[in-house]
Design a protein around this motif. Structure first.
Motif, PDB file in Angstrom:
ATOM      1  N   THR A 149       0.825  -1.203   0.000  1.00 46.68           N
ATOM      2  CA  THR A 149       0.000   0.000   0.000  1.00 46.68           C
ATOM      3  C   THR A 149       0.864   1.260   0.000  1.00 46.68           C
ATOM      4  O   THR A 149       2.047   1.226   0.376  1.00 46.68           O
ATOM      5  N   VAL A 150       0.243   2.366  -0.389  1.00 47.34           N
ATOM      6  CA  VAL A 150       0.917   3.662  -0.336  1.00 47.34           C
ATOM      7  C   VAL A 150       1.282   4.005   1.102  1.00 47.34           C
ATOM      8  O   VAL A 150       2.361   4.547   1.372  1.00 47.34           O
ATOM      9  N   GLU A 151       0.387   3.676   2.041  1.00 53.33           N
ATOM     10  CA  GLU A 151       0.661   3.959   3.455  1.00 53.33           C
ATOM     11  C   GLU A 151       1.906   3.220   3.934  1.00 53.33           C
ATOM     12  O   GLU A 151       2.717   3.765   4.690  1.00 53.33           O
ATOM     13  N   ALA A 152       2.058   1.979   3.507  1.00 49.08           N
ATOM     14  CA  ALA A 152       3.246   1.216   3.887  1.00 49.08           C
ATOM     15  C   ALA A 152       4.513   1.855   3.318  1.00 49.08           C
ATOM     16  O   ALA A 152       5.551   1.906   3.989  1.00 49.08           O
ATOM     17  N   LEU A 153       4.425   2.340   2.088  1.00 46.21           N
ATOM     18  CA  LEU A 153       5.570   3.034   1.491  1.00 46.21           C
ATOM     19  C   LEU A 153       5.980   4.244   2.322  1.00 46.21           C
ATOM     20  O   LEU A 153       7.165   4.484   2.573  1.00 46.21           O
ATOM     21  N   ASP A 154       4.976   5.001   2.765  1.00 46.82           N
ATOM     22  CA  ASP A 154       5.251   6.205   3.561  1.00 46.82           C
ATOM     23  C   ASP A 154       5.912   5.867   4.893  1.00 46.82           C
ATOM     24  O   ASP A 154       6.645   6.689   5.450  1.00 46.82           O
ATOM     25  N   ASN A 155       5.649   4.659   5.401  1.00 45.88           N
ATOM     26  CA  ASN A 155       6.133   4.267   6.728  1.00 45.88           C
ATOM     27  C   ASN A 155       7.179   3.153   6.663  1.00 45.88           C
ATOM     28  O   ASN A 155       7.462   2.514   7.685  1.00 45.88           O
ATOM     29  N   ILE A 156       7.752   2.928   5.487  1.00 45.66           N
ATOM     30  CA  ILE A 156       8.529   1.705   5.290  1.00 45.66           C
ATOM     31  C   ILE A 156       9.715   1.579   6.233  1.00 45.66           C
ATOM     32  O   ILE A 156       9.994   0.497   6.769  1.00 45.66           O
ATOM     33  N   ASP A 157      10.445   2.657   6.479  1.00 43.13           N
ATOM     34  CA  ASP A 157      11.615   2.566   7.363  1.00 43.13           C
ATOM     35  C   ASP A 157      11.192   2.226   8.791  1.00 43.13           C
ATOM     36  O   ASP A 157      11.837   1.400   9.455  1.00 43.13           O
ATOM     37  N   ALA A 158      10.115   2.834   9.262  1.00 42.53           N
ATOM     38  CA  ALA A 158       9.628   2.563  10.615  1.00 42.53           C
ATOM     39  C   ALA A 158       9.079   1.144  10.733  1.00 42.53           C
ATOM     40  O   ALA A 158       9.238   0.482  11.768  1.00 42.53           O
ATOM     41  N   ILE A 159       8.439   0.664   9.680  1.00 44.06           N
ATOM     42  CA  ILE A 159       7.908  -0.712   9.686  1.00 44.06           C
ATOM     43  C   ILE A 159       9.055  -1.713   9.787  1.00 44.06           C
ATOM     44  O   ILE A 159       9.013  -2.660  10.590  1.00 44.06           O
ATOM     45  N   PHE A 160      10.093  -1.501   8.995  1.00 42.69           N
ATOM     46  CA  PHE A 160      11.217  -2.428   8.999  1.00 42.69           C
ATOM     47  C   PHE A 160      12.076  -2.307  10.255  1.00 42.69           C
ATOM     48  O   PHE A 160      12.913  -3.177  10.517  1.00 42.69           O
ATOM     49  N   ALA A 161      11.873  -1.261  11.019  1.00 46.63           N
ATOM     50  CA  ALA A 161      12.621  -1.095  12.268  1.00 46.63           C
ATOM     51  C   ALA A 161      11.964  -1.829  13.438  1.00 46.63           C
ATOM     52  O   ALA A 161      12.549  -1.919  14.523  1.00 46.63           O
ATOM     53  N   VAL A 199      15.558  -0.589  -0.968  1.00 47.42           N
ATOM     54  CA  VAL A 199      16.586   0.150  -0.228  1.00 47.42           C
ATOM     55  C   VAL A 199      16.336   0.056   1.279  1.00 47.42           C
ATOM     56  O   VAL A 199      17.267  -0.168   2.066  1.00 47.42           O
ATOM     57  N   ALA A 200      15.076   0.197   1.674  1.00 44.51           N
ATOM     58  CA  ALA A 200      14.736   0.128   3.103  1.00 44.51           C
ATOM     59  C   ALA A 200      15.031  -1.252   3.676  1.00 44.51           C
ATOM     60  O   ALA A 200      15.537  -1.378   4.798  1.00 44.51           O
ATOM     61  N   ALA A 201      14.728  -2.293   2.907  1.00 39.74           N
ATOM     62  CA  ALA A 201      14.986  -3.660   3.371  1.00 39.74           C
ATOM     63  C   ALA A 201      16.483  -3.909   3.524  1.00 39.74           C
ATOM     64  O   ALA A 201      16.929  -4.517   4.509  1.00 39.74           O
ATOM     65  N   LYS A 202      17.259  -3.434   2.565  1.00 45.81           N
ATOM     66  CA  LYS A 202      18.706  -3.604   2.645  1.00 45.81           C
ATOM     67  C   LYS A 202      19.280  -2.861   3.842  1.00 45.81           C
ATOM     68  O   LYS A 202      20.126  -3.399   4.578  1.00 45.81           O
ATOM     69  N   THR A 203      18.799  -1.656   4.071  1.00 49.27           N
ATOM     70  CA  THR A 203      19.283  -0.859   5.196  1.00 49.27           C
ATOM     71  C   THR A 203      18.965  -1.519   6.529  1.00 49.27           C
ATOM     72  O   THR A 203      19.789  -1.524   7.457  1.00 49.27           O
ATOM     73  N   ALA A 204      17.765  -2.100   6.635  1.00 54.18           N
ATOM     74  CA  ALA A 204      17.326  -2.720   7.885  1.00 54.18           C
ATOM     75  C   ALA A 204      17.715  -4.191   7.990  1.00 54.18           C
ATOM     76  O   ALA A 204      17.434  -4.838   9.009  1.00 54.18           O
ATOM     77  N   ASN A 205      18.349  -4.728   6.949  1.00 55.57           N
ATOM     78  CA  ASN A 205      18.717  -6.145   6.890  1.00 55.57           C
ATOM     79  C   ASN A 205      17.489  -7.043   7.058  1.00 55.57           C
ATOM     80  O   ASN A 205      17.512  -8.029   7.794  1.00 55.57           O
ATOM     81  N   ARG A 225      19.064  -7.542  -7.458  1.00 55.23           N
ATOM     82  CA  ARG A 225      18.568  -6.333  -6.795  1.00 55.23           C
ATOM     83  C   ARG A 225      18.459  -6.511  -5.285  1.00 55.23           C
ATOM     84  O   ARG A 225      17.902  -5.655  -4.595  1.00 55.23           O
ATOM     85  N   GLY A 226      19.003  -7.606  -4.778  1.00 53.68           N
ATOM     86  CA  GLY A 226      19.082  -7.782  -3.339  1.00 53.68           C
ATOM     87  C   GLY A 226      18.000  -8.639  -2.721  1.00 53.68           C
ATOM     88  O   GLY A 226      17.975  -8.816  -1.493  1.00 53.68           O
ATOM     89  N   TYR A 227      17.107  -9.193  -3.520  1.00 53.90           N
ATOM     90  CA  TYR A 227      16.067 -10.063  -2.970  1.00 53.90           C
ATOM     91  C   TYR A 227      16.698 -11.363  -2.464  1.00 53.90           C
ATOM     92  O   TYR A 227      17.668 -11.869  -3.027  1.00 53.90           O
ATOM     93  N   ARG A 228      16.108 -11.902  -1.404  1.00 55.96           N
ATOM     94  CA  ARG A 228      16.582 -13.157  -0.837  1.00 55.96           C
ATOM     95  C   ARG A 228      15.633 -14.318  -1.133  1.00 55.96           C
ATOM     96  O   ARG A 228      16.042 -15.479  -1.095  1.00 55.96           O
ATOM     97  N   ILE A 229      14.357 -14.009  -1.413  1.00 51.51           N
ATOM     98  CA  ILE A 229      13.359 -15.046  -1.636  1.00 51.51           C
ATOM     99  C   ILE A 229      12.599 -14.726  -2.919  1.00 51.51           C
ATOM    100  O   ILE A 229      12.161 -13.587  -3.112  1.00 51.51           O
TER     101      ILE A 229
END
Length: 254
Positions: A149-161, A199-205, A225-229
């Protein structure tokens, strides 16, 4: 090997298949291929509780981890899937870090979560005594989030944290629809949105999954592009293979 152990290796790449077809026969056939994850769909498929249990049980004796895509974030639905023997839960439509934290809590037992004890069925799937299930597997359940969702995009760094988020998947169909460009996977807006998640996934591992990927070229592209699955959908792959056969037959008749 448990899925959580596989995810812990940063260099390990994993395969998965989303099972839309509600069939223990299909689940057993897919699990026997050596695939790492089978995602049993409850959100968009006609999978009832009995079939869900049968599909989870059909993975026993293989190295395939049964993950269930639940209908929503309701802890009751999560609890049931886990108590039927699921090893992982895929949560749809996660939009905020608070929602992500609630998802994590629902796969964990107290004091770290809210999952109720009821491993009357799950212990058999994992071949332990009922009272040994929590101690042996309680901390090995995988929490996977769908980013769509667009909302998830807006919050992606916080979600992955959020502590306890084990992996995430980019959901291209829903994400493109949320962006107002349904199915336009080549649209620059969609490409930029996906790149932001990557980028957010890579940053947050956070191990990231993507697809559908049916060819070597598509798989190589995602891994580069860094995908694992990576993986696909059983019903789409079935239709693709049958369509190829039908086309071959028709070409011989012309």
């Amino acid at each position: 090997m448990m899925l959580k152990e596989k995810l812990a290796s940063r260099t390990r790449r994993l395969s998965c298949e989303v099972c839309i077809i509600p069939s223990a026969t299909v689940a057993q056939a897919v699990a026997s291929t050596g695939i790492d994850i089978i995602v049993i769909d409850r959100e968009h498929a006609a999978t009832n509780n009995e079939t869900l249990h049968a599909m989870i049980a059909a993975t026993q004796g293989t190295d395939c981890s049964p993950m269930v895509r639940v209908i929503d974030h309701n802890p009751a639905n999560v609890k049931l899937a886990l108590d039927l023997g699921a090893e992982a839960i895929m949560f749809p439509l996660v939009r905020t870090p608070d929602e992500a934290a609630a998802c994590v809590a629902s796969v964990r037992y107290p004091p770290n979560g809210i999952r109720g004890w009821g491993a009357f069925v799950a212990h058999s799937r994992w071949d332990v005594a009922p009272l040994d299930y929590l101690a042996t597997f309680g901390d090995k359940i995988v929490c996977c989030l769908l980013i769509e969702t667009v909302e998830a995009l807006d919050n992606i760094d916080a979600i992955f944290a959020v502590d306890g988020v084990d992996m995430a998947f980019v959901a291209p169909f829903d994400l493109s629809t949320s962006l107002g460009i349904s199915g336009e996977f080549g649209n620059p807006v969609f490409i930029d949105a996906v790149r932001k998640i990557e980028v957010a996934a890579k940053t947050a591992n956070i191990p990231l999954g993507g697809g559908p990927a049916n060819t070597k070229a598509e798989i190589d592209d995602l891994f580069s592009r860094g995908y694992r699955i990576v993986g696909g959908f059983d019903i789409l792959q079935l239709k693709r293979v049958v369509s190829e056969m039908v086309a071959a037959v028709k070409s011989c008749s012309e």
